[in-house]
Design a protein around this motif. Sequence first.
Motif, PDB file in Angstrom:
ATOM      1  N   UNK A   1      33.838  70.826   8.188  1.00 16.17           N
ATOM      2  CA  UNK A   1      35.111  70.172   7.887  1.00 16.17           C
ATOM      3  C   UNK A   1      36.206  70.992   8.562  1.00 16.17           C
ATOM      4  N   UNK A   2      36.939  70.358   9.465  1.00 19.03           N
ATOM      5  CA  UNK A   2      38.022  71.063  10.156  1.00 19.03           C
ATOM      6  C   UNK A   2      39.368  70.501   9.733  1.00 19.03           C
ATOM      7  N   UNK A   3      40.319  71.370   9.500  1.00 15.09           N
ATOM      8  CA  UNK A   3      41.658  70.898   9.102  1.00 15.09           C
ATOM      9  C   UNK A   3      42.712  71.734   9.811  1.00 15.09           C
ATOM     10  N   UNK A   4      43.803  71.079  10.203  1.00 19.20           N
ATOM     11  CA  UNK A   4      44.842  71.761  10.988  1.00 19.20           C
ATOM     12  C   UNK A   4      45.760  72.610  10.108  1.00 19.20           C
ATOM     13  N   UNK A   5      46.277  73.684  10.707  1.00 20.63           N
ATOM     14  CA  UNK A   5      47.330  74.477  10.080  1.00 20.63           C
ATOM     15  C   UNK A   5      48.647  74.068  10.731  1.00 20.63           C
ATOM     16  N   UNK A   6      49.514  73.448   9.946  1.00 23.75           N
ATOM     17  CA  UNK A   6      50.787  72.958  10.463  1.00 23.75           C
ATOM     18  C   UNK A   6      51.862  74.006  10.185  1.00 23.75           C
ATOM     19  N   UNK A   7      52.466  74.506  11.256  1.00 26.36           N
ATOM     20  CA  UNK A   7      53.541  75.491  11.132  1.00 26.36           C
ATOM     21  C   UNK A   7      54.760  74.957  11.870  1.00 26.36           C
ATOM     22  N   UNK A   8      55.859  74.781  11.145  1.00 21.05           N
ATOM     23  CA  UNK A   8      57.101  74.243  11.720  1.00 21.05           C
ATOM     24  C   UNK A   8      56.858  72.908  12.416  1.00 21.05           C
ATOM     25  N   UNK A   9      56.006  72.074  11.796  1.00 20.06           N
ATOM     26  CA  UNK A   9      55.761  70.747  12.333  1.00 20.06           C
ATOM     27  C   UNK A   9      54.770  70.689  13.469  1.00 20.06           C
ATOM     28  N   UNK A  10      54.220  71.828  13.891  1.00 22.14           N
ATOM     29  CA  UNK A  10      53.266  71.866  14.993  1.00 22.14           C
ATOM     30  C   UNK A  10      51.924  72.403  14.511  1.00 22.14           C
ATOM     31  N   UNK A  11      50.834  71.955  15.189  1.00 22.64           N
ATOM     32  CA  UNK A  11      49.497  72.458  14.850  1.00 22.64           C
ATOM     33  C   UNK A  11      49.344  73.857  15.444  1.00 22.64           C
ATOM     34  N   UNK A  12      49.307  74.864  14.583  1.00 21.20           N
ATOM     35  CA  UNK A  12      49.201  76.249  15.047  1.00 21.20           C
ATOM     36  C   UNK A  12      47.745  76.663  15.235  1.00 21.20           C
ATOM     37  N   UNK A  13      46.842  76.079  14.458  1.00 25.37           N
ATOM     38  CA  UNK A  13      45.426  76.459  14.541  1.00 25.37           C
ATOM     39  C   UNK A  13      44.605  75.413  13.781  1.00 25.37           C
ATOM     40  N   UNK A  14      43.307  75.526  13.925  1.00 29.04           N
ATOM     41  CA  UNK A  14      42.384  74.663  13.178  1.00 29.04           C
ATOM     42  C   UNK A  14      41.378  75.548  12.448  1.00 29.04           C
ATOM     43  N   UNK A  15      41.276  75.355  11.142  1.00 32.83           N
ATOM     44  CA  UNK A  15      40.278  76.083  10.357  1.00 32.83           C
ATOM     45  C   UNK A  15      39.061  75.184  10.134  1.00 32.83           C
ATOM     46  N   UNK A  16      37.889  75.772  10.243  1.00 33.74           N
ATOM     47  CA  UNK A  16      36.657  75.003  10.070  1.00 33.74           C
ATOM     48  C   UNK A  16      35.811  75.639   8.973  1.00 33.74           C
ATOM     49  N   UNK A  17      35.299  74.793   8.092  1.00 29.96           N
ATOM     50  CA  UNK A  17      34.420  75.230   7.002  1.00 29.96           C
ATOM     51  C   UNK A  17      33.050  74.592   7.232  1.00 29.96           C
ATOM     52  N   UNK A  18      32.002  75.410   7.210  1.00 30.98           N
ATOM     53  CA  UNK A  18      30.646  74.926   7.487  1.00 30.98           C
ATOM     54  C   UNK A  18      29.756  75.076   6.257  1.00 30.98           C
ATOM     55  N   UNK A  19      28.723  74.277   6.216  1.00 34.34           N
ATOM     56  CA  UNK A  19      27.694  74.415   5.178  1.00 34.34           C
ATOM     57  C   UNK A  19      26.336  74.516   5.857  1.00 34.34           C
ATOM     58  N   UNK A  20      25.380  75.065   5.121  1.00 33.91           N
ATOM     59  CA  UNK A  20      24.054  75.321   5.707  1.00 33.91           C
ATOM     60  C   UNK A  20      23.158  74.087   5.675  1.00 33.91           C
ATOM     61  N   UNK A  21      23.613  72.994   5.059  1.00 37.43           N
ATOM     62  CA  UNK A  21      22.797  71.778   5.041  1.00 37.43           C
ATOM     63  C   UNK A  21      23.696  70.577   5.310  1.00 37.43           C
ATOM     64  N   UNK A  22      23.098  69.493   5.824  1.00 35.87           N
ATOM     65  CA  UNK A  22      23.891  68.294   6.062  1.00 35.87           C
ATOM     66  C   UNK A  22      24.472  67.773   4.749  1.00 35.87           C
ATOM     67  N   UNK A  23      25.773  67.401   4.813  1.00 33.78           N
ATOM     68  CA  UNK A  23      26.421  66.907   3.603  1.00 33.78           C
ATOM     69  C   UNK A  23      27.209  65.663   3.955  1.00 33.78           C
ATOM     70  N   UNK A  24      27.111  64.639   3.138  1.00 35.47           N
ATOM     71  CA  UNK A  24      27.911  63.432   3.382  1.00 35.47           C
ATOM     72  C   UNK A  24      29.392  63.720   3.106  1.00 35.47           C
ATOM     73  N   UNK A  25      30.206  62.798   3.569  1.00 35.97           N
ATOM     74  CA  UNK A  25      31.653  62.950   3.406  1.00 35.97           C
ATOM     75  C   UNK A  25      32.023  63.107   1.938  1.00 35.97           C
ATOM     76  N   UNK A  26      32.846  64.118   1.655  1.00 28.72           N
ATOM     77  CA  UNK A  26      33.294  64.365   0.285  1.00 28.72           C
ATOM     78  C   UNK A  26      34.823  64.405   0.272  1.00 28.72           C
ATOM     79  N   UNK A  27      35.402  63.392  -0.355  1.00 32.48           N
ATOM     80  CA  UNK A  27      36.859  63.306  -0.394  1.00 32.48           C
ATOM     81  C   UNK A  27      37.480  64.525  -1.083  1.00 32.48           C
ATOM     82  N   UNK A  28      36.848  64.989  -2.141  1.00 33.49           N
ATOM     83  CA  UNK A  28      37.400  66.129  -2.880  1.00 33.49           C
ATOM     84  C   UNK A  28      37.429  67.391  -2.019  1.00 33.49           C
ATOM     85  N   UNK A  29      36.371  67.601  -1.229  1.00 33.99           N
ATOM     86  CA  UNK A  29      36.321  68.781  -0.360  1.00 33.99           C
ATOM     87  C   UNK A  29      37.395  68.691   0.722  1.00 33.99           C
TER      88      UNK A  29
END
Length: 204
Positions: free
Chosen positions: A32-60
Amino acid sequence: ESRRPVWIEDVQRDADFPRAPLLERAGLQSACGFPLIVSGEVAAVLEVFSAEPRPYEQSTVEVSATFGNHIGQFIQRIAAETELSSALVQLRQSNQVKDRFISIASHELKTPMTGILGWVGLLKKHDDPALREEALGWIEESARTQARLIEDILDSARIREGKVVLRQEDTDLSSVVATAVRVVTSAAEQRGVRIRLRADGPAP
Protein backbone atom coordinates in the motif's frame (compact mmCIF):
# COMPACT_ATOMS: atom_id res chain seq x y z
CA GLU A 1 0.07 11.17 -9.92
CA SER A 2 -3.36 10.44 -8.44
CA ARG A 3 -2.32 11.90 -5.06
CA ARG A 4 -4.33 9.06 -3.47
CA PRO A 5 -3.26 5.79 -1.76
CA VAL A 6 -2.56 2.87 -4.10
CA TRP A 7 -3.22 -0.75 -3.13
CA ILE A 8 -1.39 -3.65 -4.85
CA GLU A 9 -2.45 -7.17 -3.86
CA ASP A 10 0.67 -8.87 -5.20
CA VAL A 11 3.72 -6.88 -6.23
CA GLN A 12 5.27 -10.03 -7.72
CA ARG A 13 2.53 -10.27 -10.34
CA ASP A 14 1.50 -6.63 -10.84
CA ALA A 15 2.60 -5.48 -14.31
CA ASP A 16 2.83 -1.82 -13.23
CA PHE A 17 5.04 -2.49 -10.22
CA PRO A 18 8.79 -2.43 -11.03
CA ARG A 19 10.66 -5.63 -10.36
CA ALA A 20 12.52 -5.37 -7.05
CA PRO A 21 14.86 -8.29 -6.20
CA LEU A 22 14.99 -7.11 -2.57
CA LEU A 23 11.22 -7.57 -2.22
CA GLU A 24 11.42 -11.01 -3.81
CA ARG A 25 14.18 -12.13 -1.46
CA ALA A 26 12.25 -10.74 1.52
CA GLY A 27 9.11 -12.53 0.37
CA LEU A 28 6.99 -9.37 0.43
CA GLN A 29 3.85 -9.43 -1.68
CA SER A 30 1.04 -6.96 -0.90
CA ALA A 31 1.76 -3.22 -0.82
CA CYS A 32 0.00 0.00 0.00
CA GLY A 33 1.60 3.26 -1.11
CA PHE A 34 0.42 6.68 0.00
CA PRO A 35 1.76 10.15 -0.79
CA LEU A 36 3.20 12.63 1.70
CA ILE A 37 1.70 16.02 0.85
CA VAL A 38 3.81 18.98 1.97
CA SER A 39 2.64 22.51 1.11
CA GLY A 40 0.25 21.08 -1.47
CA GLU A 41 2.95 19.07 -3.27
CA VAL A 42 3.85 15.36 -3.16
CA ALA A 43 7.13 15.31 -1.24
CA ALA A 44 7.51 11.52 -1.05
CA VAL A 45 5.67 8.21 -1.20
CA LEU A 46 5.58 5.80 1.73
CA GLU A 47 4.99 2.12 1.03
CA VAL A 48 3.80 -0.53 3.49
CA PHE A 49 4.29 -4.20 2.57
CA SER A 50 2.99 -7.48 3.93
CA ALA A 51 4.49 -10.95 3.66
CA GLU A 52 1.36 -12.49 2.12
CA PRO A 53 -1.11 -11.45 -0.56
CA ARG A 54 -3.93 -9.39 0.92
CA PRO A 55 -7.12 -8.15 -0.69
CA TYR A 56 -7.98 -4.48 -0.64
CA GLU A 57 -8.72 -3.24 2.87
CA GLN A 58 -10.43 0.12 3.17
CA SER A 59 -9.51 0.45 6.84
CA THR A 60 -5.80 -0.09 6.14
CA VAL A 61 -5.88 2.46 3.33
CA GLU A 62 -7.60 5.02 5.57
CA VAL A 63 -5.13 4.46 8.41
CA SER A 64 -2.18 4.69 5.99
CA ALA A 65 -3.54 7.87 4.39
CA THR A 66 -4.10 9.45 7.83
CA PHE A 67 -0.59 8.46 8.85
CA GLY A 68 0.80 10.00 5.67
CA ASN A 69 -1.15 13.23 6.24
CA HIS A 70 0.23 13.51 9.76
CA ILE A 71 3.79 12.99 8.55
CA GLY A 72 3.30 15.60 5.79
CA GLN A 73 1.92 18.11 8.31
CA PHE A 74 4.81 17.38 10.66
CA ILE A 75 7.37 17.98 7.89
CA GLN A 76 5.57 21.19 6.92
CA ARG A 77 5.52 22.39 10.55
CA ILE A 78 9.23 21.62 11.01
CA ALA A 79 10.02 23.52 7.79
CA ALA A 80 7.95 26.50 8.97
CA GLU A 81 9.63 26.46 12.40
CA THR A 82 13.05 26.29 10.78
CA GLU A 83 12.19 29.23 8.51
CA LEU A 84 10.85 31.19 11.49
CA SER A 85 13.96 30.40 13.52
CA SER A 86 16.18 31.60 10.66
CA ALA A 87 14.12 34.79 10.38
CA LEU A 88 14.45 35.41 14.13
CA VAL A 89 18.23 34.95 13.95
CA GLN A 90 18.43 37.44 11.06
CA LEU A 91 16.22 39.88 12.98
CA ARG A 92 18.39 39.55 16.09
CA GLN A 93 21.55 40.14 14.05
CA SER A 94 19.93 43.12 12.34
CA ASN A 95 19.01 44.61 15.72
CA GLN A 96 22.56 44.11 16.97
CA VAL A 97 23.95 45.91 13.92
CA LYS A 98 21.41 48.70 14.37
CA ASP A 99 22.27 49.08 18.07
CA ARG A 100 25.96 49.21 17.29
CA PHE A 101 25.36 51.77 14.55
CA ILE A 102 23.33 53.98 16.90
CA SER A 103 26.07 53.72 19.54
CA ILE A 104 28.81 54.69 17.09
CA ALA A 105 26.72 57.45 15.50
CA SER A 106 25.91 58.93 18.92
CA HIS A 107 29.59 58.94 19.88
CA GLU A 108 30.66 60.49 16.58
CA LEU A 109 27.99 63.20 16.80
CA LYS A 110 28.97 63.99 20.38
CA THR A 111 32.63 64.60 19.51
CA PRO A 112 32.23 67.75 17.36
CA MET A 113 29.53 69.03 19.70
CA THR A 114 31.99 68.72 22.58
CA GLY A 115 34.46 70.81 20.58
CA ILE A 116 31.85 73.48 19.86
CA LEU A 117 30.78 73.74 23.50
CA GLY A 118 34.42 73.87 24.62
CA TRP A 119 35.27 76.79 22.37
CA VAL A 120 32.06 78.59 23.31
CA GLY A 121 33.08 78.23 26.96
CA LEU A 122 36.46 79.79 26.23
CA LEU A 123 34.87 82.71 24.35
CA LYS A 124 32.66 83.45 27.36
CA LYS A 125 35.70 83.61 29.65
CA HIS A 126 38.14 85.49 27.41
CA ASP A 127 37.55 88.63 25.34
CA ASP A 128 40.50 88.16 23.01
CA PRO A 129 40.07 89.00 19.30
CA ALA A 130 42.73 86.47 18.27
CA LEU A 131 41.11 83.77 20.41
CA ARG A 132 37.70 84.68 19.02
CA GLU A 133 38.92 84.31 15.46
CA GLU A 134 40.55 80.97 16.22
CA ALA A 135 37.51 79.74 18.12
CA LEU A 136 35.11 80.68 15.33
CA GLY A 137 37.29 78.73 12.92
CA TRP A 138 37.19 75.62 15.11
CA ILE A 139 33.45 76.00 15.76
CA GLU A 140 32.78 76.27 12.04
CA GLU A 141 34.94 73.23 11.33
CA SER A 142 33.19 71.23 14.07
CA ALA A 143 29.79 72.23 12.73
CA ARG A 144 30.83 71.12 9.24
CA THR A 145 32.08 67.82 10.70
CA GLN A 146 28.74 67.28 12.41
CA ALA A 147 26.91 68.10 9.19
CA ARG A 148 29.00 65.48 7.38
CA LEU A 149 28.21 62.92 10.08
CA ILE A 150 24.50 63.60 9.73
CA GLU A 151 24.87 63.17 5.97
CA ASP A 152 26.61 59.85 6.62
CA ILE A 153 23.65 58.72 8.73
CA LEU A 154 21.32 59.66 5.91
CA ASP A 155 23.60 57.73 3.54
CA SER A 156 23.19 54.63 5.70
CA ALA A 157 19.43 54.89 5.17
CA ARG A 158 20.00 55.26 1.44
CA ILE A 159 22.24 52.17 1.51
CA ARG A 160 19.47 50.10 3.10
CA GLU A 161 17.08 51.37 0.42
CA GLY A 162 19.60 50.69 -2.37
CA LYS A 163 19.73 54.36 -3.39
CA VAL A 164 23.32 55.26 -2.45
CA VAL A 165 25.96 56.15 -5.05
CA LEU A 166 29.61 55.77 -4.00
CA ARG A 167 32.29 58.13 -5.27
CA GLN A 168 35.94 57.35 -4.51
CA GLU A 169 38.52 60.09 -4.08
CA ASP A 170 42.01 60.54 -2.65
CA THR A 171 42.16 61.86 0.92
CA ASP A 172 45.04 63.58 2.69
CA LEU A 173 45.32 61.75 6.02
CA SER A 174 47.28 64.68 7.48
CA SER A 175 44.23 66.92 7.10
CA VAL A 176 42.01 64.25 8.65
CA VAL A 177 44.27 64.04 11.71
CA ALA A 178 44.52 67.84 11.91
CA THR A 179 40.73 68.10 11.93
CA ALA A 180 40.48 65.53 14.72
CA VAL A 181 43.05 67.46 16.76
CA ARG A 182 41.17 70.73 16.28
CA VAL A 183 37.95 69.14 17.49
CA VAL A 184 39.42 68.06 20.83
CA THR A 185 41.92 70.90 21.40
CA SER A 186 39.65 73.08 23.56
CA ALA A 187 38.54 70.17 25.75
CA ALA A 188 42.18 69.07 26.12
CA GLU A 189 43.37 72.54 27.12
CA GLN A 190 40.64 72.79 29.77
CA ARG A 191 42.13 69.66 31.33
CA GLY A 192 45.69 70.92 31.08
CA VAL A 193 46.57 68.65 28.15
CA ARG A 194 48.53 70.09 25.24
CA ILE A 195 48.33 68.32 21.88
CA ARG A 196 51.09 68.81 19.35
CA LEU A 197 50.70 67.63 15.77
CA ARG A 198 53.70 67.05 13.54
CA ALA A 199 52.93 66.48 9.89
CA ASP A 200 55.92 66.40 7.56
CA GLY A 201 53.70 66.72 4.50
CA PRO A 202 50.65 65.31 2.73
CA ALA A 203 49.92 61.65 3.48
CA PRO A 204 47.49 60.49 0.80
